[in-house]
Scaffold this active site. Structure first.
Site, PDB file in Angstrom:
ATOM      1  N   HIS A 651      59.878  14.424  84.465  1.00 33.68           N
ATOM      2  CA  HIS A 651      59.325  15.610  85.127  1.00 33.68           C
ATOM      3  C   HIS A 651      58.468  15.164  86.312  1.00 33.68           C
ATOM      4  O   HIS A 651      57.402  14.581  86.123  1.00 33.68           O
ATOM      5  CB  HIS A 651      58.483  16.413  84.127  1.00 33.68           C
ATOM      6  CG  HIS A 651      59.302  17.012  83.031  1.00 33.68           C
ATOM      7  ND1 HIS A 651      58.876  17.105  81.740  1.00 33.68           N
ATOM      8  CD2 HIS A 651      60.547  17.538  83.069  1.00 33.68           C
ATOM      9  CE1 HIS A 651      59.834  17.675  81.014  1.00 33.68           C
ATOM     10  NE2 HIS A 651      60.855  17.939  81.796  1.00 33.68           N
ATOM     11  N   GLU A 654      54.633  15.501  86.711  1.00 33.80           N
ATOM     12  CA  GLU A 654      53.772  14.804  85.749  1.00 33.80           C
ATOM     13  C   GLU A 654      53.509  13.380  86.236  1.00 33.80           C
ATOM     14  O   GLU A 654      53.907  12.398  85.625  1.00 33.80           O
ATOM     15  CB  GLU A 654      54.427  14.835  84.363  1.00 33.80           C
ATOM     16  CG  GLU A 654      54.540  16.259  83.840  1.00 33.80           C
ATOM     17  CD  GLU A 654      55.507  16.431  82.671  1.00 33.80           C
ATOM     18  OE1 GLU A 654      55.709  17.579  82.246  1.00 33.80           O
ATOM     19  OE2 GLU A 654      56.049  15.428  82.193  1.00 33.80           O
ATOM     20  N   HIS A 748      55.110  11.449  79.365  1.00 32.21           N
ATOM     21  CA  HIS A 748      55.013  12.750  80.046  1.00 32.21           C
ATOM     22  C   HIS A 748      53.561  13.068  80.380  1.00 32.21           C
ATOM     23  O   HIS A 748      52.651  12.372  79.955  1.00 32.21           O
ATOM     24  CB  HIS A 748      55.539  13.867  79.137  1.00 32.21           C
ATOM     25  CG  HIS A 748      57.026  13.933  79.050  1.00 32.21           C
ATOM     26  ND1 HIS A 748      57.750  14.967  79.586  1.00 32.21           N
ATOM     27  CD2 HIS A 748      57.915  13.079  78.494  1.00 32.21           C
ATOM     28  CE1 HIS A 748      59.029  14.742  79.359  1.00 32.21           C
ATOM     29  NE2 HIS A 748      59.172  13.613  78.698  1.00 32.21           N
ATOM     30  N   GLU A 833      52.304  12.403  75.653  1.00 33.47           N
ATOM     31  CA  GLU A 833      51.801  13.361  76.624  1.00 33.47           C
ATOM     32  C   GLU A 833      50.390  12.982  77.052  1.00 33.47           C
ATOM     33  O   GLU A 833      49.504  12.860  76.221  1.00 33.47           O
ATOM     34  CB  GLU A 833      51.742  14.767  76.006  1.00 33.47           C
ATOM     35  CG  GLU A 833      53.075  15.308  75.508  1.00 33.47           C
ATOM     36  CD  GLU A 833      53.839  16.061  76.589  1.00 33.47           C
ATOM     37  OE1 GLU A 833      53.348  16.099  77.742  1.00 33.47           O
ATOM     38  OE2 GLU A 833      54.912  16.605  76.275  1.00 33.47           O
TER      39      GLU A 833
HETATM   40 ZN   LIG Z   1      57.084  16.615  80.702  1.00 31.94          ZN
END
Ligand SMILES: [Zn+2]
EC number: 3.4.17.24
Length: 953
Positions: A651, A654, A748, A833
Site C-alpha cells: 500500500h 503506508e 503495513h 501494522e
Molecule cells: Zn496496508
C-alpha cells in the site's frame, strides 16, 4: 365496553410484553376496527383504545405492520382529522401515530393520506399550552419526513420556511431552555427534509443557513442542538449506523484449515529456482555466490534534464535577490538564474545520513518510470531526512476547534463576497500553475515522485482548499498527499483544507500532525521532516460524493482535514506530506548503499523479481551469512537454514512500512554480533516494495491497475498483478521443495490505530470469536503463532500485544497473510501494522511516531527472530514448534484470546466526531466502516472506499 381494567393489568412493562406475545395487539386493533364502524364512534372508547395502543406499540416490533394490515392506520388518521381541536383525544392518537410512522411503509402510506399536512396544522408557534402534544406531533412528523416522498411533500407545501420560522420563534422565546425537545424536534424535521436535494434547495432559499448560523452562534452555550444544526448546515445527513456486531469472522471451518495442496504443478514453478541460488550454491567454482545487482530493466533513454530538476536545483538560488525559487511546473528555464554562480548549497548530510547520497538519488530517479513522466525531484528526497532529536508529542486538541472551523466554512456561504475562490494550482490545466505570481498567493507543486495534489484553490487571503488525486485508474482513495509550497509570507498563519478525504474518521482528530520539510532548514544543516500544524481536525463537509466515487453508495459526502501553520523563513520552499515520504528511487538508492555494507561474511544477492505494469523493477533481496568454509558440513548448514520471508509497501500510502523495512535491512547488513548470528541462523528473502508503481505515482492504496494488490493473493494475475503473482510463486516454489518459510511477514501502516502490532491467523481464536461449533480437534492448535508478537511486545517499545489479533476475517481471505497461511502452510504468517500516528503505551506513550522509532521497530523485528530461534535452541523445525508453544503457552496463558478489537481503540472525543449518527435515512446504506464488511455483495465490497476497517492489511 370498558377497557380500564386493561390499564391496570398492563401496568408494568413485562406484562405488556406478555400481552403482546399472546396476540393482544391484534385483538386491540380488531376492537378498534369494530368500534370505528359505529357511527359516530364512541369517543370514550377511542380514547381508551388509543391510550392502550400507545402503551403497547413501543413493545411490539410488528406493531406497524399489524396496524397497516388491520386497517387501523386509517381509523386513527380519520379520527385525528375529525378531532383536530380535541386535545384530549388528539394526544393518544398522536402517540399511536408516532409508533405507526417509524415503519417506513406506513410513513409513505400515511403521507399519501394527508398526514404530513395534518401534522403541519398541529405544529404551532411558541406557546406554553399543549407542549407535550406538540412534542409528540414533532416526533411523528420527524419520522414521517424520513420518507423522501414525504420530505418532498413538505417542500412542495412550502413548509420549510414555516419550520424555520417556528424554530426561530421557539429559539427566541424559550430563553430558559425548558423546551429543548421541541426545538430539537423541529431541527430533526428540517434535517430529514434536507436529506433530499429539493429540501436542501428550499432550506438554502429560505435562508436557513443564516437563520441557524445566527441562532447557534449567538449563544455559545447552546451545544444541545449543535450536532443537528451542524449536520443541517453542512446539509449532509447520511446515516452512520453503529453496528457493533461482527459478521466478518470466517466461520467456514474448511476455509480455516490450511490447504494441503499448493495447487500448481512443479513444472510451472521450476523457473523460480533461479531466485534461490543459495539453496544449491556449492561455492566451489565461483567463490562468492554474490551477483551484482542486475539493475532494473527500465527505459534508460528517457530525456532527463540537468541535475535535480532534473532541471534546476543547481541554478535555483536560495533567498536574496528577490528571486523566488519556487519550482516552476514546467521544466524550462533551468539556466536563467545561473549567472551569478547561485548554486544551491547542498547540505552535507554524508555524516548524518550514511545511507543517503543526493547524486545517487538523482541517478536513481532517472531510471524510475512514472505515468506523468516527472522531470523534477522533490528537495526532501534529494537532501534526505535526519530524524529530529526533540520529542514530538501527540497534539492535544483544543475543545471547540471543530466548531469554529465549520463555522468558518459556513461563513463562506453567509458572506460570499469575502471569498476569493481563486484556482492557484490545477493539474487538469496543462499550463499549471494557472496564475502568474503576484505575490498574493502561494505557489503549489506536486509534480515529482510520490507527489499528490491535484488542485489548490485560494479561498481567503491565507486559506486554501486542496484537492487530492485519486489513485490512478480509480476514483477514490484520497488520503496520501505530498506537495510543495512556496511564495509564503513569514508571520502569517495559513489554513489548509484537504477537502476530499473519504474516511469517516482520522487520527488527525487524535493527536496526529502533518509533516513539513523546509528547504531553508535543510540548507542550514537540518534536513528533516517535522510534525507540524495547529487547529487540526477532521470532519464531514458538504461536498457530495458521486455514487461512483463512493463505491455505489448514494448520499455520501467528503471529509475535510484542516490544519494551520506558520512559515519561519522568507523565500523558503516547504513540503507537506501525510507521512514521511519514501519513494521508489529512495529504495533503489538505499539498496545500492546496502551493497557497500557487504563484508566477506555476508551473503547478499539482489535480483529483480519482475517488472511492474509501469515498467519498474521489483527488487528481491537475499541476505544470509556466507558458509563458514567450503566444507560439506558448512555448505549443508548454509543451505538448510530456515527461511524468513518479508515484504512491505503493498500500500503506497503506508510509507512507514518502508521505514520499518529500512530498519530491518540495515540491521541485517550490520556488523553487530546479533546481526551475524541472525544471518547464520536464517536465509532472508525480502521484497521491500510490492507496489513500486503505486509509490512512484503518489497513489494511496492501489497499483496502476486501480486495484488493491493486497486483495489479489488468492488469484493474482501475472499481467495485472505481477509483483503479487511472482512473490506468491516464490512461496509456492518453496512449499513444493518443502522449504516453506518459518516466518512470513508483510509490513503495513495503520491509519486508525496507535502503536505497532500484528495480525496473525489462528483457527482456534477465530472459532472462539464466532459462534460456530467446532470439534475439539479444531481447537487443538499449537500456539507458535503467538511467540513472535509476544517477543516483540517484550523488546520493541512501540509494539503492543494488546492490539494484536489472530482472527481470520472473510474480508481478508485474499490478503498475503491469510493466503500464505492457508495455501503455503506458514503458521507464522503475519501482517505487521505500524501506526502512522503515535503510541499510547510503552516508552513512546504520548509521542508521535518518527522514522527513528520506525527503523528501530524494523531492527527489533530481527532481534525477535533471533530470540525465537534461541528460545528453543533447536534446529529441528517440528521440535521447535512444539517446544516454543510450550513456552509461549505457559507464559501467556491464552485463556481469553479476545484481542479482536472491533471498534476504533480511541476514547470518544469531547467534541463528538460523527454528527450524523442520529440521522437514519431509510434510503441510505449504513456506512461501511467500524469493522463491518458488506458480504451480500462481495464484488461491490471491493470498491468501497471506506472498506478500511480497524483491521486493514
Ligand atoms: Zn496496508
Amino acid at each position: 365496553m370498558q377497557l380500564y381494567w386493561l390499564f391496570f393489568v398492563l401496568g408494568r412493562g413485562r406484562r405488556v410484553g406478555v400481552f403482546v406475545s399472546k396476540g393482544g395487539t391484534g385483538i386491540l386493533f380488531q376492537i378498534l376496527i369494530t368500534a370505528s364502524k359505529e357511527l359516530p364512534p364512541s369517543e370514550e372508547l377511542m380514547l381508551q383504545l388509543h391510550s392502550l395502543l400507545a402503551k403497547v406499540g413501543p413493545k411490539d416490533r410488528k406493531f406497524g405492520v399489524k396496524a397497516r394490515l388491520s386497517g387501523a392506520l386509517n381509523v386513527t388518521v380519520n379520527l385525528m382529522k375529525q378531532n383536530i381541536q380535541n386535545i384530549k383525544l388528539l394526544l393518544p392518537c398522536l402517540q399511536v401515530l408516532r409508533v405507526y410512522s417509524t415503519n417506513s411503509v406506513n410513513a409513505i402510506s400515511l403521507g399519501k393520506n394527508g398526514v404530513v399536512e395534518l401534522m403541519f396544522k398541529i405544529v404551532a408557534p411558541y406557546s406554553k399550552k399543549n407542549t407535550s402534544l406538540l412534542k409528540v406531533a414533532l416526533d411523528a412528523l420527524g419520522a414521517l419526513l424520513k420518507s423522501k416522498t414525504n420530505a418532498r411533500r413538505a417542500v412542495d407545501g412550502g413548509h420549510v420556511p414555516i419550520l424555520l420560522a417556528v424554530y426561530l420563534d421557539w429559539h427566541r422565546n424559550d430563553t430558559r431552555h425548558r423546551h429543548m425537545l421541541i426545538r430539537k424536534g423541529l431541527l430533526v424535521c428540517l434535517r430529514n427534509i434536507t436529506n433530499i436535494k429539493l429540501g436542501r434547495k428550499a432550506f438554502v432559499e429560505a435562508d436557513g443557513m443564516r437563520v441557524l448560523y445566527n441562532s447557534s452562534t449567538v449563544s455559545e452555550s447552546e451545544t444541545y442542538t449543535w450536532q443537528i444544526i451542524k449536520a443541517l448546515m453542512v446539509t449532509s445527513c447520511v446515516s452512520s449506523l453503529f453496528n457493533h456486531q461482527n459478521d466478518d469472522i470466517e466461520t467456514d471451518l474448511n476455509k480455516l484449515h490450511p490447504k494441503k495442496n499448493p495447487g500448481r504443478p512443479f513444472e510451472e514453478l521450476r523457473v523460480y529456482e533461479r531466485f534461490f541460488l543459495e539453496l544449491s550454491e556449492d561455492f566451489q567454482v565461483r567463490g562468492r555466490g554474490v551477483k551484482q545487482e542486475e539493475g532494473s530493466p527500465v527505459n534508460a533513454t528517457r530525456h532527463i534534464q540537468s541535475p535535480l530538476l532534473l532541471g534546476g536545483i543547481a541554478t535555483r538560488r536560495v533567498g536574496g535577490g528577490g528571486s523566488n525559487w519556487g519550482s516552476d511546473c514546467g521544466s524550462e528555464g533551468t539556466e536563467d538564474e545561473g549567472g551569478e554562480g547561485a548554486v544551491l548549497e547542498v547540505p552535507d548530510t554524508a555524516l548524518l545520513l550514511p545511507m543517503h547520497d543526493p547524486d545517487l538519488y538523482v541517478e536513481m530517479v532517472k531510471g524510475t518510470n512514472s505515468v506523468p513522466q516527472y522531470a523534477e525531484v522533490a528537495y526532501p528526497d534529494y537532501f534526505g531526512h535526519v530524524a529530529p532529536t526533540f520529542r514530538e508529542p501527540l497534539v492535544e486538541r483544543v475543545y471547540g476547534v471543530q466548531r469554529s472551523k465549520i463555522f468558518q466554512d459556513i461563513e463562506r456561504l453567509i458572506h460570499p463576497n469575502d471569498i476569493l475562490d481563486k484556482v492557484v494550482y490545477d493539474l487538469d490545466i496543462p499550463s499549471c500553475p494557472v496564475i502568474e505570481d503576484s505575490g498574493e498567493s502561494l505557489k503549489f507543486n506536486s509534480q515529482f515522485e510520490s507527489g499528490n495534489l491535484r488542485k489548490a484553490v485560494q479561498v481567503r487571503k491565507y486559506e486554501y482548499d486542496l484537492v487530492l488525486n485519486s489513485d490512478i485508474n480509480s476514483n477514490h482513495y484520497h488520503q496520501w498527499f505530498y506537495f510543495e509550497v512556496s511564495g509564503m509570507r513569514v508571520g502569517s498563519t495559513y489554513r489548509f483544507n484537504i477537502i476530499n478525504c473519504e474516511k469517516s474518521n482520522s487520527q488527525f482528530n487524535y493527536g496526529m500532525q502533518v509533516l513539513m520539510y523546509s528547504v531553508q532548514e535543510a540548507i542550514s544543516g537540518r534536513p528533516r521532516w517535522v510534525r507540524t500544524g495547529t487547529d487540526i481536525c477532521y470532519y464531514k463537509n458538504h461536498f457530495a460524493r458521486s455514487s461512483i466515487a463512493a463505491g455505489g453508495q448514494k448520499g455520501k459526502s467528503y471529509y475535510t482535514m484542516t490544519f494551520s501553520t506558520n512559515f519561519s523563513h522568507k523565500d523558503d520552499v516547504c513540503y507537506f506530506a501525510y507521512h514521511y515520504p519514501y519513494t521508489y528511487s529512495t529504495l533503489k538508492m538505499h539498496l545500492s548503499k546496502l551493497e557497500a555494507l557487504r563484508t566477506p561474511q555476508i551473503y547478499l544477492r539482489q535480483d529483480v523479481l519482475c517488472e511492474t505494469l509501469g515498467g519498474n523493477g521489483c527488487p528481491l533481496l537475499t541476505i544470509t551469512a556466507m558458509p563458514e568454509s567450503n566444507s560439506n558440513d558448512h555448505i549443508c548448514q548454509f543451505r538448510n537454514r530456515p527461511l524468513i520471508f518479508l515484504s512491505a509497501r503493498v500500500h503506497p500510502g503506508e510509507t512507514n512500512a518502508s521505514w520499518v523495512m529500512k530498519g530491518t535491512l540495515e540491521f541485517l547488513m550490520g556488523t553487530s554480533p546479533l546481526a551475524a548470528s541472525l544471518r547464520e541462523a536464517y536465509i532472508f528473502k525480502i521484497v521491500p516494495m510490492l507496489n513500486p508503481d503505486g509509490v512512484i505515482n503518489g497513489n494511496h492504496r492501489c497499483s496502476l491497475s486501480g486495484e488493491d494488490l493486497n486483495r489479489q493473493w488468492q488469484n493474482p494475475n501475472p499481467e495485472l498483478h505481477p509483483t503479487i503473482y511472482h512473490t506468491k510463486s516464490l512461496l509456492q516454489y518453496l512449499a513444493h521443495i518443502q522449504r516453506a518459510p518459518l516466518v512470513f511477514c508483510d509490513y503495513h501502516g495503520h491509519s486508525r490505530k496507535k502503536n505497532v502490532f500484528m495480525y496473525g491467523c489462528s483457527v482456534k481464536e477465530t472459532v472462539w470469536q464466532s459462534n460456530i461449533s467446532a470439534t475439539s480437534s479444531d481447537l487443538q492448535e499449537d500456539l507458535g503463532y503467538r511467540a513472535l508478537p509476544k517477543i516483540l511486545s517484550q523488546i520493541a517499545p512501540a509494539f503492543s500485544m494488546a492490539s494484536c489479533s489472530f482472527v481470520v476475517e472473510r474480508s481478508k481471505e485474499s490478503t498475503a497473510r491469510v493466503v500464505v497461511w492457508r495455501e503455503i502452510g506458514v503458521q507464522r504468517s503475519y501482517t505487521m501494522e505500524s501506526t502512522l500516528c503515535g503510541c499510547d503505551q510503552g516508552k513512546y506513550k504520548g509521542l508521535q511516531i518518527g522514522t527513528r522509532e520506525l527503523e528501530e521497530m524494523g531492527a527489533q523485528f530481527c532481534v525477535a527472530l533471533l530470540r525465537l530461534k534461541r528460545l528453543t535452541g533447536l534446529r529441528n523445525h517440528q521440535h521447535l514448534l512444539d517446544l516454543e508453544s510450550d513456552i509461549i503457552g505457559t507464559q501467556s496463558k491464552v485463556v481469553s484470546p479476545t484481542t479482536y478489537v472491533m471498534e476504533e481503540d480511541e476514547p470518544s472525543f469531547l467534541e463528538a466526531i460523527d454528527y450524523s449518527a442520529e440521522s437514519n435515512d431509510e434510503d441510505a446504506e449504513p456506512e461501511n466502516e467500524h469493522g463491518i464488511e458488506v458480504h451480500e455483495n462481495p464484488e461491490h465490497h471491493d470498491h468501497l472506499s471506506d472498506s478500511e476497517t480497524n483491521h486493514r492489511d
